[in-house]
Scaffold this active site. Structure first.
Site, PDB file in Angstrom:
ATOM      1  N   ASP A   1       0.842  -1.397  -0.533  1.00 22.78           N
ATOM      2  CA  ASP A   1      -0.328   0.144   0.057  1.00 22.78           C
ATOM      3  C   ASP A   1       0.943   1.320  -0.457  1.00 22.78           C
ATOM      4  OD1 ASP A   1      -2.172  -1.319  -0.007  1.00 22.78           O
ATOM      5  OD2 ASP A   1      -2.976  -0.898   2.155  1.00 22.78           O
TER       6      ASP A   1
ATOM      7  N   GLU B   1     -11.137  -7.544   0.307  1.00 19.98           N
ATOM      8  CA  GLU B   1     -11.008  -9.545   0.401  1.00 19.98           C
ATOM      9  C   GLU B   1     -12.411  -9.746   2.246  1.00 19.98           C
ATOM     10  OE1 GLU B   1      -6.806 -11.076  -0.694  1.00 19.98           O
ATOM     11  OE2 GLU B   1      -6.880 -10.435   1.148  1.00 19.98           O
TER      12      GLU B   1
ATOM     13  N   LYS C   1     -14.366 -11.192  -3.470  1.00 22.22           N
ATOM     14  CA  LYS C   1     -12.264 -11.842  -3.411  1.00 22.22           C
ATOM     15  C   LYS C   1     -11.241 -11.969  -1.939  1.00 22.22           C
ATOM     16  CE  LYS C   1      -9.331  -8.414  -4.601  1.00 22.22           C
ATOM     17  NZ  LYS C   1      -8.108  -7.521  -5.031  1.00 22.22           N
TER      18      LYS C   1
ATOM     19  N   HIS D   1      -2.332 -19.127   2.730  1.00 23.04           N
ATOM     20  CA  HIS D   1      -1.426 -20.023   1.904  1.00 23.04           C
ATOM     21  C   HIS D   1       0.013 -20.738   3.564  1.00 23.04           C
ATOM     22  CE1 HIS D   1       2.783 -17.520   1.686  1.00 23.04           C
ATOM     23  NE2 HIS D   1       1.109 -16.630   1.094  1.00 23.04           N
TER      24      HIS D   1
ATOM     25  N   THR E   1      -6.152 -14.878  -4.979  1.00 20.66           N
ATOM     26  CA  THR E   1      -5.067 -14.259  -5.271  1.00 20.66           C
ATOM     27  C   THR E   1      -3.416 -15.544  -5.032  1.00 20.66           C
ATOM     28  OG1 THR E   1      -4.484 -14.079  -3.518  1.00 20.66           O
ATOM     29  CG2 THR E   1      -5.421 -12.744  -4.263  1.00 20.66           C
TER      30      THR E   1
ATOM     31  N   GLU F   1      -5.898 -13.983  -9.599  1.00 21.87           N
ATOM     32  CA  GLU F   1      -4.366 -12.474  -9.137  1.00 21.87           C
ATOM     33  C   GLU F   1      -3.430 -13.286  -8.674  1.00 21.87           C
ATOM     34  OE1 GLU F   1      -6.364  -9.638  -6.689  1.00 21.87           O
ATOM     35  OE2 GLU F   1      -8.448  -9.723  -7.953  1.00 21.87           O
TER      36      GLU F   1
ATOM     37  N   ALA G   1      -0.290 -12.555  -5.570  1.00 19.35           N
ATOM     38  CA  ALA G   1      -0.889 -11.531  -4.828  1.00 19.35           C
ATOM     39  C   ALA G   1       0.688 -10.839  -4.905  1.00 19.35           C
ATOM     40  CB  ALA G   1      -0.576 -12.530  -3.120  1.00 19.35           C
ATOM     41  N   LEU G   2       2.073 -11.501  -4.898  1.00 12.66           N
ATOM     42  CA  LEU G   2       2.819  -9.964  -4.622  1.00 12.66           C
ATOM     43  C   LEU G   2       3.333  -9.719  -6.416  1.00 12.66           C
ATOM     44  CD1 LEU G   2       4.954 -12.497  -1.970  1.00 12.66           C
ATOM     45  CD2 LEU G   2       3.207  -9.900  -1.902  1.00 12.66           C
TER      46      LEU G   2
END
Ligand code: NAG
Length: 448
Positions: free
Chosen positions: A111, A190, A309, A314, A356, A402, A404-405
């Protein structure tokens, strides 16, 4: 190399039906000046949309920030910037996946923004931990039906009004340009609890996180549930007293001494109490998703593509307790398939399950991280979701991906391509000045 890649691309393309690709816009694409929303850099947006169109990219995803559009007061919407964005998209034949972002921007991974939720809320209820730590990322779902502004509106009323205003003030003015609306259902947009909070250094990877069941409305809700189920003792205190704090690691190379709730056995997640609490906690999250998607279908009708979303938790996955998923609200342990519950809730109204971490290949025993097993489970959940149609039809219609990183190489891109085959769409995170356009071209070519 280029030649080999091209052949590979052609072969892959033949094997898979087209999967439209999108790219996410920067978090700071829109800002406010004197209370009016505007594109922060209109020329940049024009150049990028034109460039994306020329390489065959289907569209973009953008946040539509509640905290900007309705900044000035209840129902005082200003969608100017989003109308402008839609106009530029239309000129360039770029489609939009718009995320109705009812969360604050800032404080999460990646962010670079600071957009709080509207400041005119009256006595807003925020999620709280056992220790009373709270976060202002998103209004507590336990307060969804509590009046919270000068018009007497509840959060669900405010979300409904915002959806309706976005429809009439943006979508209806640029027909067909906003192809999908994603309904923000929690932190980072999310459907989850803010169980892992980077804010104030509270949490770091790969802590188990904390349950967010201690605001006054959550306390009342769990108490009521315990009484209704004839186990009033279970409703005292809001949540387990032995679940530790944000950075406990009851998996991988950590241990559960400080969070024995995750150890299994006595006083643990897989006892009668643990099952009661986790069912209530995860059902409350599902109810929130159900309420929002119900409202969204009422506002947008049955035809528009709608999505929600789901977070890619993980870490801790390769453990019995799946603790990090439990605190986030996904009851994916003790024989319960947490993602099947989410997939069924979404499929009921034809809502796309947007997931994601499709780029991740690395498995990490220190954190018990298993992104590929997780993604596989979510795809199976959507294939097997309730409703009409074959497993393949459901994946094609209701699963979107999507990363994630940020993606830095072809291993990650190829992983994305492998997972995306047979799905509805893929959205790459995130467009910037340092975006590698070869990567964008590669994705588009591999998935067309
Ligand atoms: C809890 O139960 C009381 C009494 O039946 C009711 O008034 C209240 O609305 C309930 N609260 C929640 C959050 O369900």
């Amino acid at each position: 190399m280029q030649f080999i890649l091209s052949i590979f691309a052609a072969l892959m393309a033949a094997a898979a039906a087209k999967v439209p690709t999108f790219v996410m816009m920067p978090l700071t694409t829109v800002s406010t000046v004197n209370g009016k929303t505007q594109l922060t850099n209109r020329q940049w947006v024009q150049e990028k949309f034109s460039g994306l169109s020329s390489i065959g990219m289907h569209g973009i995803m953008s946040d539509c920030w509640w905290g900007l559009v309705e900044k000035n007061g209840p129902k005082q919407y200003d969608f100017t910037a989003y109308q402008d964005m839609a106009a530029i998209a239309q000129e360039n034949n770029i489609k939009i996946q718009m995320v109705l972002s009812f969360h604050a921007c800032g404080g999460n991974v990646g962010d670079d923004c600071n957009i709080p939720i509207p400041q005119w809320l009256e006595n807003p209820a925020y999620y709280q931990t056992r220790a009373g730590t709270y976060t202002k990322e998103y209004i507590s779902l336990f307060a969804d039906r509590v009046p919270m502004d000068s018009l007497g509106r509840t959060p669900l009323d405010m979300y409904r009004d915002f959806m309706q205003a976005f429809k009439t003030q943006v979508m209806d003015m640029y027909p067909g340009t906003v192809e999908e609306v994603q309904v923000g259902a929690g932190p980072s947009g999310e459907l989850r609890y803010p169980s892992y909070q980077l804010e104030g250094g509270r949490w770091s990877y790969c802590g188990v996180g904390e349950f967010q069941s201690y605001d006054e409305y959550a306390l009342e809700s769990v108490k009521n549930a315990s009484i209704a189920q004839g186990v009033p003792m279970y409703g005292l205190g809001g949540g387990p007293s032995n679940a530790g704090t944000f950075n406990c690691k009851p998996y991988g190379n950590g241990n559960s001494n400080d969070c024995p709730f995750y150890s299994g056995g006595f006083d643990s997640f897989n006892t009668d109490y643990g099952r009661f609490f986790l069912s209530w906690y995860s059902n409350s999250l599902l109810k929130h998703g159900d309420d929002l998607t119900d409202i969204a279908r009422q506002v947008y009708g049955s035809e528009l593509a709608l999505s929600m979303k789901i977070a890619g938790i993980h870490w801790g996955y390769a453990s019995n307790n799946h603790g990090a998923e439990l605190t986030a609200g996904y009851y994916n342990a003790d024989g319960v398939d947490g993602y099947a519950l989410v997939a069924d809730m979404l499929a009921k109204r034809d809502i796309i399950f947007c997931f994601t971490c499709l780029e991740m290949t690395h498995e990490d025993n220190v954190c018990a991280s298993r992104p590929k097993n997780l993604v596989g489970q979510t795809q199976d959940a959507v294939r097997n979701a309730q409703g009409q149609g074959s497993a393949e039809d459901k994946l094609k219609k209701l699963y979107a991906g999507e990363n994630a990183l940020p993606i830095h190489g072809y291993d990650a891109l190829n992983q994305v391509v492998a997972w995306s085959k047979g799905t509805r769409s893929f959205t790459l995170l995130r467009l910037s000045d340092s975006t590698n356009w070869e990567h964008l071209r590669y994705l588009v070519d591999m998935l067309k």
